[in-house]
Design an enzyme around this catalytic site. Sequence first.
Site, mmCIF file in Angstrom:
data_model
loop_
_atom_site.group_PDB
_atom_site.id
_atom_site.type_symbol
_atom_site.label_atom_id
_atom_site.label_comp_id
_atom_site.label_asym_id
_atom_site.label_seq_id
_atom_site.Cartn_x
_atom_site.Cartn_y
_atom_site.Cartn_z
ATOM 1 N N LYS A 102 -78.632 -84.633 62.688
ATOM 2 C CA LYS A 102 -79.342 -84.107 63.863
ATOM 3 C C LYS A 102 -80.788 -84.599 63.807
ATOM 4 C CE LYS A 102 -80.232 -79.554 65.897
ATOM 5 N NZ LYS A 102 -80.174 -78.123 65.599
ATOM 6 N N HIS A 104 -83.263 -83.443 65.886
ATOM 7 C CA HIS A 104 -84.218 -82.487 66.454
ATOM 8 C C HIS A 104 -84.040 -81.144 65.741
ATOM 9 C CE1 HIS A 104 -80.458 -81.901 68.659
ATOM 10 N NE2 HIS A 104 -80.838 -80.633 68.800
#
Length: 216
Positions: A102, A104
């Site tokens: 991921k 973010h």
Amino acid sequence: MADFRQEFLAFSIECGVLRFGQFVTKSGRNTPYFFNAGLFNTGERLGRLAGFYARAILDSEVKYDMLFGPAYKGIVLASAVAVALANAGIDLPFAYNRKEAKDHGEGGSVVGSPLAGRVLIVDDVITAGTAVRESLDIIRAAGATPAGVAVSLDRMERGQGELSAIQEVRQKHGLPVVAIATLDDLLGYLQDHPELRQNIAAIQAYRDLYGVSHHA
């Protein structure tokens, strides 16, 4: 055979997870029995399954500080086993990985507690060993130490070479593998249940073709 192993096999048959007949494995082998852990698919079934994992792990005396579940099936299993162990008075951290990192929020590919100390991997079965190798890389990259692997069933079956995937984990990586039950346990269970004994000859023949010694 430890009582919980017999209970686990009875539970697996009752849920339709363990079935007998004619099936084809992913590797193209014709097998007389099939184990589909995806059918532990209700809250009650998952809770009972996690309890069997917890008993097998405690029975093995493997030393570990936390649990890790490889995506995807291992995520649910490690979470449920953490709850089962907490119910037994052993409250431990757990973590799991994403398939894609991921970029973010908190970022990274590992979710849950930071990987630290001795990490026990929890998964359903080991077939090719790919998920285990990926898990070992993730654990070591975090500076933690792999403690072993816990699985539901050891089919005691050769992979592409002479060893089973579980034996490869034991020999190549030097890690213990804890299985709730093995093919040996299953054959013993069938022997003790007259209504299922008709399956023994086919399973024994399959084992003669593809099986490995548990100690090889």
